[in-house]
Write an enzyme that holds these catalytic residues in place. Structure first.
Site, PDB file in Angstrom:
ATOM      1  N   LYS A  23      -3.656 -11.337  -6.815  1.00  0.00           N
ATOM      2  CA  LYS A  23      -4.980 -11.677  -6.268  1.00  0.00           C
ATOM      3  C   LYS A  23      -6.054 -10.780  -6.888  1.00  0.00           C
ATOM      4  O   LYS A  23      -5.765  -9.640  -7.283  1.00  0.00           O
ATOM      5  CB  LYS A  23      -4.984 -11.581  -4.733  1.00  0.00           C
ATOM      6  CG  LYS A  23      -4.992 -10.194  -4.191  1.00  0.00           C
ATOM      7  CD  LYS A  23      -5.383 -10.152  -2.701  1.00  0.00           C
ATOM      8  CE  LYS A  23      -5.428  -8.688  -2.270  1.00  0.00           C
ATOM      9  NZ  LYS A  23      -5.874  -8.420  -0.949  1.00  0.00           N
ATOM     10  N   LYS A  26     -10.191  -5.365  -5.178  1.00  0.00           N
ATOM     11  CA  LYS A  26     -11.104  -4.233  -5.375  1.00  0.00           C
ATOM     12  C   LYS A  26     -10.404  -3.074  -6.066  1.00  0.00           C
ATOM     13  O   LYS A  26     -11.026  -2.272  -6.733  1.00  0.00           O
ATOM     14  CB  LYS A  26     -11.570  -3.700  -4.004  1.00  0.00           C
ATOM     15  CG  LYS A  26     -12.438  -4.644  -3.225  1.00  0.00           C
ATOM     16  CD  LYS A  26     -12.839  -4.044  -1.891  1.00  0.00           C
ATOM     17  CE  LYS A  26     -12.047  -4.620  -0.748  1.00  0.00           C
ATOM     18  NZ  LYS A  26     -12.590  -4.415   0.565  1.00  0.00           N
ATOM     19  N   LYS A  44       0.832  -1.210   0.000  1.00  0.00           N
ATOM     20  CA  LYS A  44       0.000   0.000   0.000  1.00  0.00           C
ATOM     21  C   LYS A  44       0.862   1.254   0.000  1.00  0.00           C
ATOM     22  O   LYS A  44       0.506   2.262  -0.614  1.00  0.00           O
ATOM     23  CB  LYS A  44      -0.952  -0.001   1.201  1.00  0.00           C
ATOM     24  CG  LYS A  44      -2.081  -0.987   1.026  1.00  0.00           C
ATOM     25  CD  LYS A  44      -3.288  -0.622   1.854  1.00  0.00           C
ATOM     26  CE  LYS A  44      -4.429  -1.574   1.585  1.00  0.00           C
ATOM     27  NZ  LYS A  44      -5.519  -1.468   2.538  1.00  0.00           N
TER      28      LYS A  44
HETATM   29  P1  TYM Z   1     -10.472  -6.711   2.826  1.00  0.00           P
HETATM   30  O1  TYM Z   1     -11.584  -5.744   2.960  1.00  0.00           O
HETATM   31  O2  TYM Z   1      -9.351  -6.396   1.886  1.00  0.00           O
HETATM   32  O3  TYM Z   1     -11.057  -8.116   2.383  1.00  0.00           O
HETATM   33  C1  TYM Z   1     -12.153  -8.719   3.053  1.00  0.00           C
HETATM   34  C2  TYM Z   1     -11.959 -10.222   3.094  1.00  0.00           C
HETATM   35  O4  TYM Z   1     -11.879 -10.752   1.769  1.00  0.00           O
HETATM   36  C3  TYM Z   1     -10.711 -11.578   1.654  1.00  0.00           C
HETATM   37  N1  TYM Z   1     -10.189 -11.449   0.283  1.00  0.00           N
HETATM   38  C4  TYM Z   1      -9.970 -12.497  -0.538  1.00  0.00           C
HETATM   39  N2  TYM Z   1     -10.112 -13.813  -0.367  1.00  0.00           N
HETATM   40  C5  TYM Z   1      -9.815 -14.614  -1.402  1.00  0.00           C
HETATM   41  N3  TYM Z   1      -9.366 -14.167  -2.592  1.00  0.00           N
HETATM   42  C6  TYM Z   1      -9.191 -12.841  -2.819  1.00  0.00           C
HETATM   43  N4  TYM Z   1      -8.762 -12.397  -3.984  1.00  0.00           N
HETATM   44  C7  TYM Z   1      -9.498 -11.931  -1.744  1.00  0.00           C
HETATM   45  N5  TYM Z   1      -9.450 -10.574  -1.616  1.00  0.00           N
HETATM   46  C8  TYM Z   1      -9.869 -10.303  -0.363  1.00  0.00           C
HETATM   47  C9  TYM Z   1      -9.744 -11.005   2.680  1.00  0.00           C
HETATM   48  O5  TYM Z   1      -8.778 -11.957   3.063  1.00  0.00           O
HETATM   49  C10 TYM Z   1     -10.678 -10.644   3.822  1.00  0.00           C
HETATM   50  O6  TYM Z   1     -10.945 -11.772   4.623  1.00  0.00           O
HETATM   51  N6  TYM Z   1      -7.803  -5.935   6.927  1.00  0.00           N
HETATM   52  C11 TYM Z   1      -8.980  -6.601   6.405  1.00  0.00           C
HETATM   53  C12 TYM Z   1     -10.277  -6.195   7.097  1.00  0.00           C
HETATM   54  C13 TYM Z   1     -10.248  -6.375   8.575  1.00  0.00           C
HETATM   55  C14 TYM Z   1     -10.389  -7.585   9.272  1.00  0.00           C
HETATM   56  C15 TYM Z   1     -10.328  -7.229  10.663  1.00  0.00           C
HETATM   57  C16 TYM Z   1     -10.572  -8.909   8.886  1.00  0.00           C
HETATM   58  C17 TYM Z   1     -10.101  -5.372   9.484  1.00  0.00           C
HETATM   59  N7  TYM Z   1     -10.141  -5.900  10.762  1.00  0.00           N
HETATM   60  C18 TYM Z   1     -10.417  -8.206  11.646  1.00  0.00           C
HETATM   61  C19 TYM Z   1     -10.669  -9.873   9.887  1.00  0.00           C
HETATM   62  C20 TYM Z   1     -10.586  -9.516  11.255  1.00  0.00           C
HETATM   63  C21 TYM Z   1      -9.116  -6.233   4.938  1.00  0.00           C
HETATM   64  O7  TYM Z   1      -8.642  -5.230   4.493  1.00  0.00           O
HETATM   65  O8  TYM Z   1      -9.905  -7.088   4.251  1.00  0.00           O
END
Ligand code: TYM
Length: 334
Positions: free
Chosen positions: A197, A200, A115
Site C-alpha cells: 500500500k 507515509k 509495526k
Molecule cells: P492512518 O493515519 O494510517 O491513515 C489514515 C486513513 O488513511 C487510510 N489510508 C489509505 N487508504 C487507501 N489507500 C492507502 N494506501 C491508505 N493509507 C492509509 C487509512 O485506512 C485511514 O483511514 N489507526 C488509524 C487512525 C485511527 C482511526 C481511529 C481511524 C485512530 N483511531 C478511529 C478511524 C477511527 C491509522 O493509523 O490511520
C-alpha cells in the site's frame, strides 16, 4: 444520535507526510459524508507515540494535520475537528476496554505484526494495545459509521466485537459502528511496488505522492510509476500497477474504473500517466493553496482547537460516565 443525526468518527495519525492514499481512502469520503452525519474528526496524536517521536516535530505535524482537515473542506463549525490528546476520555475508556480485550485478539492484528517487525527495538505495550485505543475513539462518540481505508478493517472488526461483548454484559451501552469503505481508492498502492500500500513510512519517496508535492514532482512520480509490458489499458489484478493508476485517476475524476478504461481505450501508458498526474494535481492544488492560507491564520486555528476540544469533551464525557457507572466505579460527589 446527536440532534437527530447519526454520528461519524474518523481519525488520522499525525506521523509522516500524508499521502494521496490517505486522501483518497479516507479524507475524500469524509467530505462527502460530512453533511449527512454529525462528524468527529480527530488528529490521533496519542496513537502516534506508539512509535518514538521527536516532540517538537509531533506537535508541528499535529497542527499541520488539523489545518489540513480544514483546508480539505471540512467546516469546523459543523464538524468537530480536534486533537485526541485534548480529550482525556479516550485514554480512560481505552483502559476500561483493555480489560475486555483478549491478548489472543490483539496478537492477530496484522498492523501490530508489521509495526513490531519494523520497530523491533521498541515493541511497547502501547503498540500492542493500539487497536483498543482506536476502539475507544470510536465508541466514545457512539459512532454509527467510520470511514476508513481497507487497511483499518481489522481494527474496526475488533471495535465491533468489543462493543458487542460489553453490551452483552451491561446492556445497550455502545452503538455498534459500521465501516464505510469508498468504492474507489480504498487501497491505493505504492507507485514503485504495487503489491504494497502507498504509505507515509515508505523509504522510497517515489512510491508515494504526498499531499504537499508540487506539480512537477507529481508528474515525475506518475511517469516513473511501475507498470508492465502488456501495453494495453485494462482493469485487472494481473496488471496491478496499471490498476492502481486507473484507481487513482478514477478516484480523482469521479469516474468509475470502467469509464476510465473506455476513455483510454486504444491509448498507451504514455498517455495515461500524464493524465493521472493532471487529475491528481487538479485535486491537490486547491487543497495546497487553502492550506497555505490557513496556516498563516494562527488565531483562527487556535480558536478551532479550543472550541472543538470543548465540544468533543462534552460528548466523550457523556459516554464515559455511563460506562464508568456500568462497570461499578463510584459516583462522583458534586
Ligand atoms: P492512518 O493515519 O494510517 O491513515 C489514515 C486513513 O488513511 C487510510 N489510508 C489509505 N487508504 C487507501 N489507500 C492507502 N494506501 C491508505 N493509507 C492509509 C487509512 O485506512 C485511514 O483511514 N489507526 C488509524 C487512525 C485511527 C482511526 C481511529 C481511524 C485512530 N483511531 C478511529 C478511524 C477511527 C491509522 O493509523 O490511520
Amino acid at each position: 444520535m446527536i440532534d437527530g443525526k447519526k454520528v461519524l468518527f474518523s481519525g488520522m495519525q499525525a506521523t509522516g507526510n500524508l499521502t494521496l492514499g490517505n486522501y483518497l481512502g479516507a479524507l475524500k469520503n469524509w467530505l462527502t459524508l460530512s453533511d449527512e452525519y454529525e462528524c468527529f474528526y480527530s488528529v490521533v496524536d496519542m496513537h502516534s507515540i506508539t512509535v518514538r517521536q521527536d516532540p517538537a516535530e509531533l506537535r508541528k505535524r499535529a497542527r499541520n494535520l488539523l489545518t489540513l482537515y480544514i483546508a480539505a473542506g471540512l467546516d469546523p463549525k459543523k464538524n468537530c475537528i480536534y486533537y485526541q490528546s485534548h480529550v482525556s476520555g479516550h485514554a480512560e475508556l481505552a483502559w476500561i476496554l483493555n480489560c475486555f480485550t483478549y491478548m489472543g485478539e490483539l496478537n492477530r492484528m496484522t498492523q501490530f505484526k508489521d509495526k513490531a517487525a519494523k520497530h523491533a527495538d521498541n515493541i511497547n505495550a502501547g503498540l500492542f494495545t493500539y487497536p483498543v485505543l482506536m476502539a475507544a475513539d470510536i465508541l466514545l462518540y457512539q459512532a454509527d459509521v467510520v470511514p476508513v481505508g481497507i487497511d483499518q478493517m481489522q481494527h474496526l472488526e475488533l471495535t465491533r466485537n468489543l462493543a458487542e461483548r460489553f453490551n452483552n454484559i451491561y446492556g445497550n451501552v455502545f452503538t455498534i459502528p459500521e465501516a464505510y469503505i469508498g468504492k474507489v481508492g480504498a487501497k491505493i498502492m505504492s507507485l514503485q511496488d504495487p503489491s504494497k500500500k502507498m504509505s507515509k513510512s515508505d523509504e522510497n519517496p517515489n512510491g508515494s505522492i504526498y499531499l504537499m508535492d508540487d506539480p512537477d514532482t507529481i508528474l515525475r512520480k506518475c511517469k516513473r510509476a511501475v507498470t508492465d509490458s502488456e501495453g494495453c489499458i485494462r482493469y485487472c489484478d494481473e496488471q496491478p500497477g496499471l490498476k492502481n493508476l486507473i484507481d487513482i485517476y478514477s478516484a480523482c475524476t469521479g469516474k468509475t474504473p470502467q469509464e476510465t478504461v473506455q476513455e483510454f481505450d486504444g491509448k498507451g501508458y504514455g498517455e495515461l500517466k500524464p493524465a493521472v498526474a493532471e487529475a491528481v494535481i487538479g485535486v491537490l492544488k486547491p487543497l495546497q493553496e487553502e492550506y497555505a492560507r490557513l496556516s498563516k491564520d494562527k488565531a483562527y486555528i487556535d480558536s478551532v482547537i479550543k472550541e472543538n476540544a470543548e465540544k468533543a469533551n462534552y460528548y466523550a464525557t457523556k459516554t464515559l460516565r455511563k460506562v464508568q457507572r456500568k462497570v461499578g466505579f463510584p459516583d462522583r460527589i458534586r
